[in-house]
Each structure stands twice: as structure tokens, then as C-alpha cells.
Scaffold this active site. Structure first.
Site, PDB file in Angstrom:
ATOM      1  N   CYS A 169      21.260 -26.223  -1.088  1.00 54.52           N
ATOM      2  CA  CYS A 169      19.817 -26.261  -1.341  1.00 54.52           C
ATOM      3  C   CYS A 169      19.461 -26.323  -2.824  1.00 54.52           C
ATOM      4  O   CYS A 169      18.278 -26.391  -3.172  1.00 54.52           O
ATOM      5  CB  CYS A 169      19.146 -25.061  -0.684  1.00 54.52           C
ATOM      6  SG  CYS A 169      19.485 -24.959   1.079  1.00 54.52           S
ATOM      7  N   HIS A 309      12.218 -20.263  -5.237  1.00 57.42           N
ATOM      8  CA  HIS A 309      12.937 -20.807  -4.083  1.00 57.42           C
ATOM      9  C   HIS A 309      12.283 -20.281  -2.805  1.00 57.42           C
ATOM     10  O   HIS A 309      12.070 -21.036  -1.869  1.00 57.42           O
ATOM     11  CB  HIS A 309      14.412 -20.420  -4.166  1.00 57.42           C
ATOM     12  CG  HIS A 309      15.295 -21.172  -3.235  1.00 57.42           C
ATOM     13  ND1 HIS A 309      15.298 -22.542  -3.154  1.00 57.42           N
ATOM     14  CD2 HIS A 309      16.227 -20.749  -2.320  1.00 57.42           C
ATOM     15  CE1 HIS A 309      16.184 -22.935  -2.250  1.00 57.42           C
ATOM     16  NE2 HIS A 309      16.755 -21.861  -1.720  1.00 57.42           N
ATOM     17  N   GLU A 320      15.558 -12.757  -5.131  1.00 61.16           N
ATOM     18  CA  GLU A 320      14.934 -13.644  -6.110  1.00 61.16           C
ATOM     19  C   GLU A 320      13.890 -12.886  -6.921  1.00 61.16           C
ATOM     20  O   GLU A 320      13.756 -13.100  -8.134  1.00 61.16           O
ATOM     21  CB  GLU A 320      14.308 -14.854  -5.429  1.00 61.16           C
ATOM     22  CG  GLU A 320      13.847 -15.905  -6.434  1.00 61.16           C
ATOM     23  CD  GLU A 320      13.410 -17.201  -5.794  1.00 61.16           C
ATOM     24  OE1 GLU A 320      13.262 -18.195  -6.538  1.00 61.16           O
ATOM     25  OE2 GLU A 320      13.201 -17.231  -4.569  1.00 61.16           O
ATOM     26  N   LYS A 342       7.079 -23.245   0.177  1.00 60.59           N
ATOM     27  CA  LYS A 342       7.782 -23.480   1.439  1.00 60.59           C
ATOM     28  C   LYS A 342       6.989 -22.989   2.652  1.00 60.59           C
ATOM     29  O   LYS A 342       7.351 -23.321   3.787  1.00 60.59           O
ATOM     30  CB  LYS A 342       9.164 -22.840   1.400  1.00 60.59           C
ATOM     31  CG  LYS A 342      10.142 -23.568   0.483  1.00 60.59           C
ATOM     32  CD  LYS A 342      11.541 -22.987   0.573  1.00 60.59           C
ATOM     33  CE  LYS A 342      12.547 -23.802  -0.237  1.00 60.59           C
ATOM     34  NZ  LYS A 342      12.382 -23.642  -1.691  1.00 60.59           N
ATOM     35  N   PHE A 406      23.650 -22.200  -0.619  1.00 60.67           N
ATOM     36  CA  PHE A 406      24.828 -21.586  -0.017  1.00 60.67           C
ATOM     37  C   PHE A 406      26.050 -21.917  -0.870  1.00 60.67           C
ATOM     38  O   PHE A 406      26.205 -23.023  -1.372  1.00 60.67           O
ATOM     39  CB  PHE A 406      25.055 -22.134   1.392  1.00 60.67           C
ATOM     40  CG  PHE A 406      24.122 -21.571   2.445  1.00 60.67           C
ATOM     41  CD1 PHE A 406      23.253 -20.532   2.160  1.00 60.67           C
ATOM     42  CD2 PHE A 406      24.128 -22.088   3.727  1.00 60.67           C
ATOM     43  CE1 PHE A 406      22.398 -20.020   3.126  1.00 60.67           C
ATOM     44  CE2 PHE A 406      23.287 -21.583   4.712  1.00 60.67           C
ATOM     45  CZ  PHE A 406      22.426 -20.545   4.420  1.00 60.67           C
TER      46      PHE A 406
END
Length: 420
Positions: A169, A309, A320, A342, A406
Site C-alpha cells: 500500500c 494513511h 499512525e 479513505k 504490509f
């Protein structure tokens, strides 16, 4: 040679909320979510039955119906976004004549975290049903993740640096950062960079379902992705592409290009901790932020906006938040405007860094901080100013984009308003 400055001269988008930059930005600013029930396959037996699918998209007008069949959707998305970005930058449709840009000094770095998973699963099923001789000779060139860059370079005649980066990602973010360095070190004058993904297929969704990483709010997809909210229960998978044109400043000036922002910092670190979980306290992300600020020559107090993110998973959002505090210090971290888009777009995996870089550029251009939607219940471990639910006007000179992948990959980009 590292004094060469790098600017953004064009942006392009394909997403679940719009297949061009104006539609995408309008949805992001107004919190108009693009998530819904999966329509590509029967998801009735899946733990998660929702996603952010690209709609009303047809690559055939750009490449022709025959060529469209030779491209996996992730490459189709990348190519469409690249065409929009190149047009917005005022570059020609073909670099080969050298009149505007030297094709040998124009490159492509558009990446995918997963690549052509759809064509892989389709052809595997065909092989099992009808034998190996029925597998398409185009399987490999359609499937491999570097083909986004390969096809874009062929389209425009860009003969400079050409590659793809696979860091899950963080792929789109790392691609833009590495493309910036290619220009800075004088290997190119123009780079088409970003990320693309099209993995909302049966096997891709099944894999993430088995990890229990995705939201199960199947009856309420519009409120399923809720970054930083206490009751978040996982991310919602989406797809698309985000592409920017990066250009050496003097090259852009000579041709009168629109200058949308300047890329001033890039950080890339590894957690060396776990294949899926961020490092505790977000220490790897914090080091990447510090690296990007060092390259940019700025301090924590200079950052006006962070596009986090913010995946809507328990661990990412908590760690984060900790990373931002560790890198900026408590005082500066509490003053900066933060949001995760998101909630609107879902998580486009390898395309996220490209899409969210476009968000940063537009935030600088418009002076609008987009909201983190679906924020209902505060989480004491995610206690920054995350711009809940409603966009906010703010003078934004410096914007930071954060993406994690990941494998412990951390990517940070810093954009600044261009001031000559």
C-alpha cells in the site's frame, strides 16, 4: 545536481468517486462516499461484501476496443489517469518528436501493489477447466505489475527511466518519491508517477477477508470506512489510479507549464517488525516523516496538513497517530490539520499514494482541508485534529502524505505551495 527542484505540473485520477480530478476532488471535499455492495462477483459467502468499485469507466475510446482487451484493469486505470495528468500538464500526446520534451529524458514510474490479480485468477480457472493450452499468451504481460509503467511509456514514447515498485500500500507513494529523485539527480526532466490497483476480485477480497482486516458493516457501506473512530472495524477495499506529472522546475518554466505544487521531501523506511502490523508506537513511520522533513529542510511547525494513511483498522490508526506525535512533537502534532480521505474512497492499496498525493496538491491549491468522514465516537488513542466530517478552509503551504504497506514499508511525501 541535487539542487534541481521538482514540481507537479499535472494530475490524473480514476477512482470509485470519479474518473477525473474535478469529480474526485468534489467528492472528497464534500464527503461523498463511493463505497457499496460488490457487483463484480457474487460475494454472498464472504465476510466482507462491500468495496469501492470504479464505475462508468471505459478505456476503449483511448486505446481502441482491441487493445483494451489486452490490458488488465489496473493498467487501464493507470493509463487513463496518466493521459489526464499529461494533458493537464500541457504535454503532447506523443513525446517522440522531441519538440516539447526530450523522450530520452521522460520516464515513467507508476506502480501496483498486486498487479493483474483478476487476469491471473481468470486464466487459472480456464487452465483447470480446459487445460494449459487454453491459457492466453497475454497472461504474463497482462498480469505483471510493471506493465502499468510499460504501457504508459509506449503510449507517450517516454524512453527515460521506466520501472515499477512493489511495496504493497506504499507503492504509489514510493513511486512518486523515487521519481522525484530521478529528476533531482539529473536522470530525467519529466516523470509520470503514481500508483494503480484493481484487486477487488473474488480471490483478492477472499484473501483480505481471511485476514479479518476488512470492515464487516455490509449493511451500511457508506459508513463502513471510519478512520480514527473508536468503533472502526477494518478497511474497505477499493481500486483506481492516481498519477502525477513531475517536472524539473526550469524545464516546466521554459514551456510555460502550470505549476501546481513543489515536491520537497520524501522519506522511506522499514519497520523490520511484522509482515502486516505496523511497529508499536509507529516508530518506522516516525522515522520516515523525520527523513522527509530533513530532505525538505523544514521543521514540524511548517507542516499545515497531513493526509494520513488512516485505513480504519485498529492498529494502523493508533500507531499512525503515535508516529505523527513522535515525529512532530506533541505541540506541533496537535496544531496540524490531519485527515484520512479513505472514508470517502476506501483503501485503494497500491494506488493510495497516487490518489492521496492528488488530494495534497488540491488541498494546497484550494486552501481546503478535506474531512475525515464517519467520525462519530472519539478514540483516546487517536486524539489529533482529524478534521471530523466537514471540510475546513485553511491556508496550506505545506502538505504531507503518509502511506504504509504490509511488510513494514513506510512512505512519506511532502508537497509545498510553489512560490518561485
Amino acid at each position: 545536481m541535487f539542487e534541481r527542484r521538482v514540481v507537479v505540473t499535472g494530475c490524473g485520477v480514476v477512482s470509485c468517486v470519479g474518473n477525473n480530478v474535478p469529480d474526485f476532488w468534489d467528492a472528497v471535499v464534500n464527503g461523498r462516499c463511493g463505497l457499496g455492495p460488490i457487483t463484480r462477483f457474487d460475494a454472498a459467502g464472504y465476510r466482507t461484501q462491500i468495496a469501492g468499485e470504479v464505475r462508468n469507466f471505459d478505456i476503449a475510446p483511448l486505446v481502441g476496443a482491441k487493445e483494451a482487451k489486452r490490458l488488465d484493469p489496473f493498467t487501464q486505470f493507470a493509463l487513463a489517469a496518466a493521459v489526464e495528468a499529461v494533458q493537464a500538464a500541457g504535454l503532447p500526446a506523443d513525446f517522440r518528436d522531441g519538440a516539447v520534451v526530450d523522450p530520452d529524458r521522460a520516464g515513467v514510474l507508476v506502480s501496483s501493489g498486486i498487479g493483474g490479480l483478476g487476469i491471473l485468477t481468470e486464466q487459472h480457472e480456464l487452465m483447470l477447466a480446459r487445460g494449459p493450452g487454453r491459457v492466453s499468451p497475454l497472461l504474463i504481460p497482462m498480469m505483471i505489475a510493471n506493465m502499468a509503467s510499460g504501457d504508459i511509456s509506449i503510449r507517450f514514447g517516454a524512453k527515460g527511466p521506466n520501472m515499477g515498485i512493489v511495496t504493497a500500500c506504499a507503492s504509489g507513494c514510493h513511486s512518486i518519491g523515487e521519481a522525484m529523485w530521478m529528476i533531482k539527480r539529473d536522470d530525467a526532466d519529466v516523470m509520470i508517477a503514481g500508483g494503480a490497483e484493481a484487486s477487488t476480485v473474488a480471490l483478492g477480497v477472499a484473501g483480505f477477508c481471511s485476514m479479518k482486516a476488512m470492515s464487516q458493516r455490509n449493511d451500511d457501506p457508506l459508513h463502513a470506512s471510519r478512520p480514527f473512530d473508536r468503533d472502526r472495524d477494518g478497511f474497505v477495499m477499493s481500486e483506481g489510479a492516481g498519477v502525477v506529472v513531475l517536472e524539473e522546475l526550469e524545464h516546466a518554466r521554459r514551456r510555460g507549464a502550470p505549476i501546481l505544487a513543489e515536491v520537497i521531501g520524501y522519506g522511506a523506511t522499514g519497520d523490520a517488525y511484522h509482515i502486516t502490523s505496523p511497529a508499536p508506537g509507529g516508530e518506522g513511520g516516525a522515522r520516515a516523516i523525520a527523513m522527509a522533513m530533513r530532505h525538505a529542510g523544514i521543521g514540524p511547525e511548517d507542516i499545515d496538513y497531513i493526509n494520513a494513511h488512516g485505513t480504519s483498522t485498529q492498529l494502523n490508526d493508533k500507531f499512525e497517530t503515535a508516529a505523527i506525535k513522535a515525529a512532530l512533537g506533541e505541540s506541533a502534532a496537535r496544531k496540524v490539520a490531519v485527515s484520512s480521505t479513505k472514508g470517502v474512497t476506501g483503501h485503494a492499496l497500491g494506488a493510495a499514494g497516487g490518489l492521496e498525493s492528488v488530494v495534497c496538491v488540491k488541498a494546497i491549491e484550494t486552501g481546503i482541508v478535506p474531512p475525515t468522514i464517519n467520525y462519530e465516537t472519539p478514540d483516546p488513542e487517536c486524539d489529533l485534529d482529524i478534521t471530523p466530517n466537514t471540510a475546513r478552509e485553511r491556508k496550506i503551504k505545506v502538505a504531507l502524505n503518509s502511506n504504509l504497506g504490509f511488510g513494514g514499508h513506510n512512505g512519506i511525501l511532502i508537497y509545498r505551495k510553489f512560490e518561485g
